[in-house]
Design an enzyme around this catalytic site. Structure first.
Site, PDB file in Angstrom:
ATOM      1  N   HIS A 162       0.830  -1.198   0.000  1.00 32.76           N
ATOM      2  CA  HIS A 162       0.000   0.000   0.000  1.00 32.76           C
ATOM      3  C   HIS A 162       0.872   1.259   0.000  1.00 32.76           C
ATOM      4  O   HIS A 162       1.656   1.469   0.925  1.00 32.76           O
ATOM      5  CB  HIS A 162      -0.894  -0.012   1.246  1.00 32.76           C
ATOM      6  CG  HIS A 162      -1.788   1.185   1.345  1.00 32.76           C
ATOM      7  ND1 HIS A 162      -1.877   1.965   2.488  1.00 32.76           N
ATOM      8  CD2 HIS A 162      -2.626   1.762   0.440  1.00 32.76           C
ATOM      9  CE1 HIS A 162      -2.736   2.951   2.280  1.00 32.76           C
ATOM     10  NE2 HIS A 162      -3.210   2.853   1.046  1.00 32.76           N
ATOM     11  N   HIS A 187      -8.064   8.396  -3.341  1.00 30.12           N
ATOM     12  CA  HIS A 187      -8.344   7.009  -3.744  1.00 30.12           C
ATOM     13  C   HIS A 187      -9.475   6.931  -4.753  1.00 30.12           C
ATOM     14  O   HIS A 187      -9.665   5.880  -5.364  1.00 30.12           O
ATOM     15  CB  HIS A 187      -8.702   6.165  -2.512  1.00 30.12           C
ATOM     16  CG  HIS A 187      -7.543   5.914  -1.598  1.00 30.12           C
ATOM     17  ND1 HIS A 187      -7.103   6.859  -0.691  1.00 30.12           N
ATOM     18  CD2 HIS A 187      -6.707   4.850  -1.462  1.00 30.12           C
ATOM     19  CE1 HIS A 187      -6.056   6.368  -0.024  1.00 30.12           C
ATOM     20  NE2 HIS A 187      -5.789   5.164  -0.479  1.00 30.12           N
ATOM     21  N   ARG A 261      -0.498  22.201  -0.959  1.00 25.46           N
ATOM     22  CA  ARG A 261      -0.358  20.757  -0.886  1.00 25.46           C
ATOM     23  C   ARG A 261      -0.772  20.375   0.532  1.00 25.46           C
ATOM     24  O   ARG A 261       0.017  20.479   1.486  1.00 25.46           O
ATOM     25  CB  ARG A 261       1.085  20.347  -1.178  1.00 25.46           C
ATOM     26  CG  ARG A 261       1.291  18.887  -1.608  1.00 25.46           C
ATOM     27  CD  ARG A 261       1.192  17.921  -0.479  1.00 25.46           C
ATOM     28  NE  ARG A 261       1.314  16.514  -0.898  1.00 25.46           N
ATOM     29  CZ  ARG A 261       0.313  15.642  -0.849  1.00 25.46           C
ATOM     30  NH1 ARG A 261      -0.890  16.009  -0.447  1.00 25.46           N
ATOM     31  NH2 ARG A 261       0.521  14.374  -1.193  1.00 25.46           N
ATOM     32  N   CYS A 307       7.128  21.124  -3.707  1.00 27.40           N
ATOM     33  CA  CYS A 307       6.661  19.773  -3.411  1.00 27.40           C
ATOM     34  C   CYS A 307       7.618  18.771  -4.060  1.00 27.40           C
ATOM     35  O   CYS A 307       8.088  18.983  -5.182  1.00 27.40           O
ATOM     36  CB  CYS A 307       5.254  19.594  -3.958  1.00 27.40           C
ATOM     37  SG  CYS A 307       4.615  17.934  -3.703  1.00 27.40           S
ATOM     38  N   TYR A 442       7.880  10.135   0.524  1.00 25.76           N
ATOM     39  CA  TYR A 442       8.899  11.178   0.316  1.00 25.76           C
ATOM     40  C   TYR A 442      10.320  10.620   0.409  1.00 25.76           C
ATOM     41  O   TYR A 442      11.167  11.132   1.148  1.00 25.76           O
ATOM     42  CB  TYR A 442       8.694  12.342   1.292  1.00 25.76           C
ATOM     43  CG  TYR A 442       7.392  13.078   1.060  1.00 25.76           C
ATOM     44  CD1 TYR A 442       7.162  13.740  -0.150  1.00 25.76           C
ATOM     45  CD2 TYR A 442       6.381  13.090   2.010  1.00 25.76           C
ATOM     46  CE1 TYR A 442       5.969  14.401  -0.388  1.00 25.76           C
ATOM     47  CE2 TYR A 442       5.177  13.748   1.778  1.00 25.76           C
ATOM     48  CZ  TYR A 442       4.981  14.403   0.580  1.00 25.76           C
ATOM     49  OH  TYR A 442       3.803  15.052   0.343  1.00 25.76           O
TER      50      TYR A 442
END
Lengths: 589, 589
Positions: A162, A187, A261, A307, A442
Site C-alpha cells: 500500500h 483514492h 499541498r 513539493c 517522500y
C-alpha cells in the site's frame, strides 16, 4: 453511539499487537488532546457540535473549570464519541453531493476492457457475506478483508504494498474502507477502483453497505475558499498548483496564488487559544502561545518551497507512478516572517551533539487522530544560517489558513513536506519522525524498485532537493509567434540546500546549441543561503520555415550539479524528485 | 648576467600598465621573499648555488646578520639575478636530455596532413627576422610576436584565447616562449605545436634561437621520486593518477599511490625555517612556524580529494578539451591531520561578517615568481563543521613532498585545486584570490561556450564538486570471466559539500534494469560532513551467450542529486566536472 460501538467491536486483532491499538482505543486521542490547540476537523452542525465540545473539553483539561465551561462526564463521553466518529469514520456527505458525483464522473474513465463499471456494486459472480463474517477477517492469519459499498475484498497480500503505508490501510481491516477514503479522497480514481476490484471476493447486502458511512459529513466542509485560478489536482485533501505563466510574473508568489499541498483537512485554529508544545523526546518542556512566539526577534526569509512531486506528470509518462499529477506549478517563492527556531532551541539550552532530529507535528489529523508529521536533522534546525523559522507571516501578512495559520515551519532549501503547517508540536529527539510521511513516503528509489520490492527503510527521507528548472512560457502545445526570427522562453530554476543557480541553458535543437539564459530575479544572499528561486529568460533564434520545436531547459547550481537528461533513469515508484530536463513542444507561427 | 639584461630589455610595453610589471621588475620577488620560507625551485649546482644564496638572503632579510651569514651587496645582486634567471627563464636541460626526446617522441604524433613535422624548425617559405625586430613586437598596437626555436609567430589574436590566461602568455611577448614551456611543459604536445605553427610568420637564425634557453637547467630536477605504478599524464609539472583497480583496494589510499596534481615544480621546503604568513588583506598579522601550527589542537579528518579534471578523457571523446587527459584515478581518500583553520582564524579574532574569502598561496612559484593560489568562501573556512585544516600529516605520517610538505590546506568536499599544497600564505580578504587558477581556470561553462566566446568572469570558481561515481573494476576492454552467470563490478562514488552517497545504480542493459550496489566502505559522519568517498560493489547477472556488455554506473547523493547521463550536454572547454554516467565496455568469457 452505534457507530463507535460497531467500530470498536470490529477492531482488527492485528492492531492489538502494535502502537495503532492505542490510537484505536482513544488513548492517543485523550493524551494528545491535552496541551493542544483547538484544531477542529469539521464545521459544527447543531448546538452540541463537536467544535463547542472540543473547546469546552480543552478548557476543562487545562483547568478552566468555571461553571460556564464546566465539562460534564456526559459531555466528555459525547466529545470522545464525536471525535471517534468524526475522525475515524468521516461523513457520507461527499458521496451523496453533486460535487462527489462530478468528481466521480471525472475519474470514472474507461477501464482496460473498454467498459465502464461502477466499483463496489453488487456482482452476482461472487458469494455473499454478512458484515459479521467480514469483521472476523481482520488479521493475516485468517486473511484481511475490507468492504467498499457492496463489494468484499481480500487485501491480505496488498497490505505491504500500500503506497500510503501498511499502518494506514490495516485500520480498515474487517470493515469498510469508505470512511478512510473520505479523508484520503485521492483514492477515488479509476486505477484504484480497478486494483480494488482485482481483489474482489464477495458481496454484502445493500442494507449493510449503507451503514458504513451513516451519518457522516464532509471532513473538508470547513476548508478555506481558494482562488479560482489555481489548478486543482485533488479537491479533498486540497491540492492545487499555480498556472505556470503566473509563476514567473513576480519574484514572490502572491499568497493566494501559491500552490497548496494539503495531506488532510485544514484545521481551523483559534489564534487566541493556540499553543505550540515543545518536547524533548516524550517530555513537554515548554508551551508557547502565539504571543510568546512573536516575542522572539522577528526574522524574514525569502524562500522557495517546492513539493517533492513537482513535475510528476512528466515522470508518469515513462511509467505509472503513485501520486498527484503535478505539472510545473507545485512550487512558489515567498517571504516568511517569524521566530528563528534556533533561538527557541537555544532558550531550551538544546545542544546539537545531544540529539539528532527535530520533529514537527501539525494540527491536521488523520482518521486515527495521528497528526501530519516529519523531521529535519538538528544540524539544520539549530544553525542560525539554516534560517529555519516558525513563520506567522507570509509575504508580510498573517499566514493564510491553507499555508499553516497560525504557525508553519519554514525550512529553507528543504522539500515542502518538512515545512510543516499548522504546527502543533516540536519534538527534540535522537530519532527521526516515525510518521508515514517521513518513513513511508517522500523517499527516492532506483528505477527498478517496484511495489513488490520496495523497502522504505532502505532510503533516506528527502530533505534538501536537487537542482531543477522548468519552462513556464511557452507551454506545451502553445502556438508561439516568432518575432525577429526569435522566440522568447522563460522559467524558474532552483536548487535545495541554499545552492545558487549559476547557469540555465536552453536548447531547441536537441542540445547541439545551448543558449545561456539571463536572470531577471535571483536571491543574492551569501553562499549556501540562496533559498529563493531564480527566474530566467532567453531569446532563441529559430530556423526559417520550422513549424515546431522542442525546447529543453537545464540548470546548473553552485556545486555544479546538473539536471539529468531524461526521466527514464530517475523514475521512481512514488514519482518524486522529477528534475530531468524540462521539454516543451510548441508550434511556431 | 647577459640573460637578465636581455630579458629586462625585452620587457613588453603592455606589462608596464598592469600588475605584471611589478613582477617583471623584481619588486614582487623582493617583497614576497620577506617572511617566506626557503622554498627552492631548483637543486643547487656548484658551490655558489641559488639554494645557498636564497637561504643566506632570507636570513639576511630577517636580521640574522652573523658574520657567517652576512649577505654582501654582490651576493644580493647575484641572488636576485639568479632568481630572475631561474624563475623567469628556466633551463635548457629539458630540451637536450634523453627524457625530453623520449617525451617529445611520445607526443610527436601525426599531424592532420599525415606528415610528421618538427615545430620551430627553419621554414624557407617565411621571411627572416632578427631578435631585435621580434622584440619590438611586444604589444597589441604593433602586434605580439614570440619565437619558438627558429620560428617567429604572431600571437596577437590568440592572447585572449590562451587557456592558461592572457596574463601568462603575454610575458613571452617579443621574446622566446621556450623558457615558459620548460615550466609549463604540458605545452609540449602535437596539437599545441600545430596551433603555434598556424600562427607562423617568420624565422630567426639558428645562432639567435640558441640563446633563448642558454645555460638553463631543468626546474623539475629536484622533484621527489614517485611510485612507479602511478600513471603519468604529464611529467613536468608532475601529474599522475592511481590505477583504477588500486583505488578500491582500501578505503584510505596509501600516500605514495595517491594521485598527484602539481601545477609547478615541487618546492623543497626546510621545515626548520618554514614560515606561514597570515595576512588580513595586505597586512601581515601573524607568522606561524611549523611548531606553532602543531601547538593548535590536532584534528584528523578523513577526506577525499578530487581533481576537477578527473575523468576528463571521457569528455574529450565528445569534442577536444584543454587539459590533462585523466582517467578515473585523479582522486584519492586519505586521513589528514593538522590544525583547524577556524581555530587560527578565531585566534586572530576574525569575524565571518567582516570578510568574504580566505585566500591561500603556495610556495610553488611560476616563472613570474607568482605563487600557486586560490581561495574559498570564509563561511567554509570559519565553520568548525567545515573541517578545513592545515594538515601536516597524511595517513598518519608527515605529508610527502608531492602532497604539500610541510603544510597543505585540506578543504573537505571542495575541488582539489583549493586544497593548496606547500602553503606559504593565508590572506583573509573581502576578495577572491586573483590567481589564474581561481579566476581563469577551474570554472564550468555551457557546452556552447568556446575559446572565442568564453568570459571567465561570468562563471563562479568551482568549489564543492557535484556527485560522481566511477567503475574501477572491470576496466574498458577487459576480458571478464562470468561466474555463476554473473559479473562483479566495483568502484567509488563521491559528492562534494559533505553530501553522503545514498545509492549507486549499475546497469548492463542501457538502463532497462538497474542493480543497486552494496557499499563496502563509507563515511559515517554526521549529515553534511561525509567528506570521504563511498566504495561499492555489485554482482550483475548476464544473459547466456552475451559476448560483451557496456556497464553504466550512476550515484545519488543525500540531496538526491544525480549524475547526468552523457557528456555531450555537460561538455565544457576546459574539460572539468566530468560526472556523467561512467560507461565501460567489456568482453565476456
Amino acid at each position: 453511539m452505534p457507530g463507535i460501538a460497531r467500530w470498536r467491536d470490529n477492531l482488527p486483532a492485528e492492531l492489538c499487537r502494535n502502537r495503532e491499538l492505542e490510537i484505536m482505543l482513544h488513548l492517543r486521542i485523550l493524551c494528545r488532546a491535552k496541551n493542544r490547540s483547538t484544531a477542529v476537523l469539521v464545521k459544527p452542525v447543531g448546538s452540541s457540535s463537536l467544535c463547542v465540545l472540543k473547546n469546552k473539553y480543552l478548557l476543562h483539561k487545562r483547568g478552566y473549570n468555571s461553571s460556564r465551561e464546566n465539562f460534564s462526564k456526559d459531555e466528555h463521553k459525547k466529545y470522545i464519541g464525536c471525535i471517534g466518529v468524526v475522525s475515524i469514520l468521516g461523513f457520507y456527505y461527499y458521496y451523496t453531493s453533486n460535487k462527489r458525483r462530478a468528481f466521480a464522473r471525472e475519474h470514472e474513465i474507461e477501464s482496460h476492457s473498454g467498459q465502464r463499471s461502477s466499483p463496489g456494486e453488487f456482482d452476482s459472480r461472487y458469494k455473499s457475506y454478512t458484515l459479521s463474517e467480514v469483521a472476523k477477517h481482520d488479521n493475516k492469519n485468517v486473511g484481511i478483508w475490507v468492504t467498499y459499498k457492496q463489494g468484499v475484498y481480500d487485501i491480505t497480500d496488498f497490505i505491504e504494498k500500500h503506497p500510503g503505508g501498511a499502518g494506514k490501510i490495516i485500520m480498515a481491516a474487517g470493515g469498510s474502507i469508505e470512511p478512510f477514503w473520505m479523508i484520503f479522497s485521492n483514492h477515488n480514481k479509476r486505477d484504484i477502483y480497478d486494483l480494488l476490484e482485482s481483489m474482489r471476493i464477495g458481496n454484502i447486502s445493500k442494507e449493510e453497505a449503507s451503514t458504513a458511512v451513516e451519518g457522516m459529513e464532509d471532513p473538508y466542509a470547513n476548508d478555506p475558499q481558494r482562488h479560482k485560478i489555481l489548478i486543482i489536482n485533488n479537491p479533498k485533501p486540497f491540492n492545487a498548483e499555480t498556472p505556470a505563466p503566473l509563476l514567473i510574473e513576480s519574484f514572490h508568489t502572491p499568497s493566494d496564488l501559491f500552490y497548496v499541498r494539503n495531506h488532510l483537512p485544514v484545521p481551523d485554529v483559534d489564534p487566541q487559544t493556540y499553543e505550540l508544545e515543545i518536547a524533548i523526546e516524550e517530555d513537554t518542556k515548554k508551551v508557547l502561545r502565539l504571543d510568546d512566539i512573536k516575542k522572539y526577534p522577528k526574522h524574514t526569509v525569502s524562500s522557495t518551497i517546492m513539493c517533492a512531486g513537482n513535475r510528476r506528470s512528466e515522470m508518469a509518462k515513462v511509467k505509472a507512478v503513485k501520486g498527484l499529477s503535478w505539472s510545473v506549478g507545485a512550487v512558489g517563492n515567498a517571504t516568511w516572517s517569524g521566530a528563528k527556531l534556533c533561538d527557541i532551541l537555544n532558550d531550551l539550552n538544546v545542544k546539537e551533539e545531544d540529539y539528532e532530529h527535530i520533529q514537527f507535528e501539525g494540527l491536521d489529523l488523520d482518521p486515527s487522530s495521528t497528526p501530519y508529521g516529519s523531521s529535519i536533522p538538528i544540524s539544520k534546525a539549530i544553525d542560525p544560517k539554516g534560517d529555519v523559522i516558525l513563520a506567522y507571516e507570509m509575504n508580510g501578512k498573517p499566514l493564510p489558513r491553507d499555508h499553516g495559520f497560525p504557525i508553519r515551519v519554514v525550512v529553507p532549501g528543504v522539500v515542502g513536506a518538512r515545512n510543516v503547517k499548522w504546527l502543533g508540536r516540536i519534538i527534540i529527539s535522537k530519532h527521526e519522525s516515525q510518521s508515514q510521511w517521513q518513513q513511508g513516503d517522500y523517499k527516492g528509489f532506483s528505477p527498478s524498485t517496484d511495489w513488490d520490492t520496495v523497502d522504505f527503510s532502505k532510503s533516506p527521507a528527502i530533505q534538501e532537493l536537487p537542482v531543477i528548472s522548468a519552462i513556464c512560457t511557452p507551454q506545451s502545445g502553445d502556438q508561439v509567434v516568432v518575432q525577429n526570427g526569435k522566440i522568447k522562453v522563460a522559467g524558474y530554476a532552483w536548487s535545495g540546500g541554499g545552492q545558487k543557480i549559476v547557469r540555465v541553458d536552453v536548447t531547441i535543437d536537441g542540445g547541439d546549441t545551448w543558449h545561456t539564459a539571463e536572470f531577471f530575479g535571483q536571491d543574492l544572499s551569501k553562499p549556501g543561503r540562496h533559498w529563493s528561486w531564480t527566474l530566467w529568460q532567453v531569446e532563441i533564434p529559430v530556423k526559417e520555415g520550422d513549424k515546431n520545436v522542442e525546447i529543453w531547459a537545464k540548470a546548473v547550481d553552485s556545486m555544479y550539479n546538473v539536471q539529468p537528461e531524461s526521466f527514464k533513469n530517475i523514475w521512481n515508484l512514488r514519482g518524486v524528485l522529477n528534475n530531468a530536463y524540462h521539454r516543451v513542444k510548441i508550434d511556431l507561427k
